[in-house]
Design a protein around this motif. Structure first.
Motif, PDB file in Angstrom:
ATOM      1  N   ASP A  23      -4.479   3.296   2.641  1.00 39.35           N
ATOM      2  CA  ASP A  23      -4.556   2.870   1.302  1.00 39.35           C
ATOM      3  C   ASP A  23      -3.725   1.607   1.291  1.00 39.35           C
ATOM      4  OD1 ASP A  23      -5.554   2.748  -1.385  1.00 39.35           O
ATOM      5  OD2 ASP A  23      -4.319   4.296  -2.119  1.00 39.35           O
ATOM      6  N   TYR A  33      -3.627  -2.712   0.043  1.00 35.56           N
ATOM      7  CA  TYR A  33      -4.215  -3.975  -0.649  1.00 35.56           C
ATOM      8  C   TYR A  33      -3.409  -5.251  -0.177  1.00 35.56           C
ATOM      9  CZ  TYR A  33      -6.358  -0.442  -3.969  1.00 35.56           C
ATOM     10  OH  TYR A  33      -6.872   0.701  -4.359  1.00 35.56           O
ATOM     11  N   GLY A  65       0.822  -1.161   0.022  1.00 33.58           N
ATOM     12  CA  GLY A  65      -0.080  -0.089  -0.219  1.00 33.58           C
ATOM     13  C   GLY A  65       0.838   1.140   0.017  1.00 33.58           C
ATOM     14  N   HIS A 101      -9.130  -4.296   0.347  1.00 30.36           N
ATOM     15  CA  HIS A 101      -8.756  -2.818   0.295  1.00 30.36           C
ATOM     16  C   HIS A 101      -8.879  -2.174   1.828  1.00 30.36           C
ATOM     17  CE1 HIS A 101      -8.744   1.688  -0.160  1.00 30.36           C
ATOM     18  NE2 HIS A 101      -7.579   1.346  -0.529  1.00 30.36           N
ATOM     19  N   ASN A 147      -9.130   1.213   3.951  1.00 30.51           N
ATOM     20  CA  ASN A 147      -9.129   2.620   3.635  1.00 30.51           C
ATOM     21  C   ASN A 147      -8.683   3.300   4.788  1.00 30.51           C
ATOM     22  OD1 ASN A 147     -11.367   2.328   5.345  1.00 30.51           O
ATOM     23  ND2 ASN A 147     -12.977   2.838   3.739  1.00 30.51           N
TER      24      ASN A 147
END
Length: 627
Positions: A523, A525, A518, A535, A537
């Protein structure tokens, strides 16, 4: 229908595609033989791909044609369905993952083995269809490359499928909707009665476009710089429906007028450098440069939809079990012609090994390394890869350059250090554990993870084992500093490190996770088994639909707009505007690791010593510049 003689039947499947080179759209249309639908059957829509055709119609009819090589495989087959309700639309990205929608809000899903009802068709206590929103009839469905789909129907209903579940979206109308189309940039359009045209914004809200025309739209087609809508209205004067074509361009709607009157139009699709249009009473038209040509169909029955085939040919389906084509051999038209493989942005690099490559790493100075079986360690010099001396005969699963030596680790828990000339054994656990990943923030801060919850830390002086709290394998490690790291592993396991302790970080999947990356703490993954992709956030993990069967084995990037994931069978995904897009790799071998470098180059490595390099990313093309 009476079966054609075998000799004629075989000839039918061998002949070349119809049409002429000068006017390829001029070939006469004819009915496809051996369909097996009766005169009372209405066929509403269809789908083609991977050498197959699926056609849906009344009474829950789903016909399947498999374009195999054997006599028995080239037959139309009636598929078993859970309900006998009319089906009006079908969509999917693959033949083993299709969605059909229809009457009483029916939504059916095909997983490659059977159709299952997932929504609609609710029965009340009296054994009748319940009067509820879920039973609102659906008439069209379309989706995008990310596996999201939208279905529309009566009373302005709009349903959104995110890859896992269906939810209703708020529409600015109660008018019946009959068409939906997804654009490449995430925008979605819907159309229906009384000139209704809706647009879904990128924030998920729907707005109604100002269309001054009262057409009853049945179909919508997104072109390079405009949108075409087709349908019709009932007029007392001619005593029936009159077909209408409307163009939306530069924010304005314009009715297209032609000398010949048309019946109600049902569908339009891109076809041979123009647009194919079908309508009532067997009417077919070809539109190009605002010139409309009537095509020969020799059929009086209503045509409801067009199924585009990979070669540019098409099928038209409709009333009285009609399936028509202009191709002499529609089976040949199911498969792309030779040489029609999509161009790949990835190219194979010369590799000095045929051994399986497990890992790839970019050092702080931009030097790239790859590693693999039998002590393989490669270094990229200019545009060429060359082999370094092998640390040992054991497989190397990961390498990391701390700025004070290159470290390599793998089987038997052994870690080697390369000083530029020779390898030295740096740490030996004397255990049959495999180290699978390394990450470090500097010469005195290097971590390694692997089998049975193994976590090691090097402080610049010695390696020490850390408590992970798990016996599960840890496959990948990624960090943002000394006190911010993640490790992923078996059964959806994610561990996070705060500078003192490792603790579990729930993702919400039971699938193995093989890699994590990430650009920032808000952010992140992670990818894994059977196309798993999640994902984070900054607040919570969200699983993202990929609709893949392939395992995703590695993810890497340099920013939120430059990230890649690779996996089995040459699978490559690219992150674009927050969505993962599949792109051809030009290879079918397993790809085990990917590295997006700071200078813009991207490399993927895998089985049989495969090394792929991606061309620099081109600027994105605006929506209406894409077909």
């Amino acid at each position: 229908m009476t079966q054609a003689p075998n000799a004629e039947r075989r000839q039918f499947f061998r002949q070349l595609l119809g049409g002429t080179s000068s006017q390829p759209h001029r070939a006469p249309w004819h009915r496809v033989p051996e369909v097996g639908a009766g005169d009372g059957d209405v066929l509403w829509s269809g789908w083609s791909g991977e050498g197959e055709v699926f056609v849906v119609g009344d009474e829950g009819m789903i016909l399947r044609y498999r374009g195999g090589t054997g006599e028995g495989s080239q037959r139309w087959q009636h598929m078993e369905v859970p309900a006998k309700l009319p089906l009006h639309g079908i969509w999917g990205l693959r033949a083993d993952d299709l969605i059909a929608v229809g009457w009483m809000g029916s939504i059916l899903h095909y997983d490659g083995s059977s159709w299952q009802q997932v929504r609609g068709g609710i029965i009340d206590e009296n054994g009748r269809f319940a009067s509820c929103a879920e039973n609102t009839p659906l008439f069209a469905i379309d989706g995008n490359a990310q596996g999201q789909a939208w279905a529309v129907g009566d009373d302005g209903i709009i349903l959104h499928y995110d890859g896992n579940q269906w939810t209703a979206e708020t529409a600015p109308t109660r008018i019946n909707l009959r068409a939906v189309a997804c654009a490449a940039d995430g925008t979605v359009y819907a159309a229906g009665g009384e000139g209704t045209v809706l647009q879904r914004q990128l924030d998920g809200s729907w707005v109604q476009l100002d269309c001054p025309l009262g057409s009853g739209f049945q179909a919508i087609l997104l072109l390079d710089d405009e949108i075409l809508l087709a349908g019709g209205r009932y007029f007392v004067d001619p005593g029936g429906f009159r077909g209408e074509l409307v163009r939306y361009r530069d924010g304005l709607f314009q009715a297209l007028t032609f000398d010949q009157p048309m019946p109600r139009l049902r569908s339009l699709k891109a076809y041979k450098d123009g647009v194919l249009i079908v309508g009532d009473k067997g009417h077919l038209y070809y539109l190009k440069d605002l010139k409309l040509d009537r095509l020969e169909s020799n059929m009086p029955h209503d045509l409801m939809d067009i199924i585009a085939l990979p070669t540019g040919e098409a099928l038209a389906v409709g009333d009285f079990g009609s399936i028509m084509t202009a191709a002499d051999d529609f089976t040949a038209a199911l498969a792309p012609p030779p040489g029609a493989v999509p161009r790949s942005a990835w190219t194979a690099m010369a590799s000095p090994t045929d051994r399986q490559l497990w890992g790839i790493h970019e050092a702080a100075d931009g030097t790239c390394y790859a590693c693999g079986e039998a002590g393989t360690v490669l270094i990229l010099k200019g545009d060429s890869w060359r082999a370094l001396p092998a640390p040992s005969e054991l497989s190397v699963h990961c390498v990391w350059d701390t700025g004070n030596g290159l470290f390599a680790a793998g089987q038997l828990g052994r870690i080697y250090r390369f000083d530029g000339q020779d390898w030295q054994l740096h740490h030996d656990m004397h255990l049959d554990l495999t180290i699978l990943s390394m990450w470090g923030s500097g010469p005195d801060d290097l971590y390694a993870v692997g089998d049975e919850g193994l976590i090691l830390h090097f402080d610049g002086l010695s390696w020490k084992r850390m408590s992970s709290g798990t016996q599960s394998a840890l496959y990948s490690l990624w960090g943002w500093g000394k006190d911010r790291m993640l490790a992923v592993g078996d059964f959806g396991l994610v561990l996070r490190y705060n500078g003192k302790d490792w603790a579990e970080f729930n993702v919400g999947t039971e699938n193995f996770l093989y890699s994590v990356w990430g650009p920032g703490l808000n952010d992140i993954y992670t990818v894994g088994l059977s196309g798993s992709l999640a994902h984070f956030n900054g607040q919570r993990w969200q699983l993202q639909p990929t609709r893949l069967r392939d395992d995703l084995l590695s993810v890497s990037g340099t920013s939120a707009d430059n990230a890649y994931a690779v996996g089995t069978r040459g699978r490559i995904l690219r992150l674009q505007a927050g969505q993962w897009i599949s792109e051809p790799s030009g290879s079918d071998v397993g790809l085990r690791a990917v590295c997006a470098t700071r200078n813009g180059a991207v490399y993927a490595v895998g089985d049989r010593g495969t090394i792929l390099q991606r061309e620099p990313t081109q600027p994105r093309t605006p929506l209406l510049d894409q077909p």
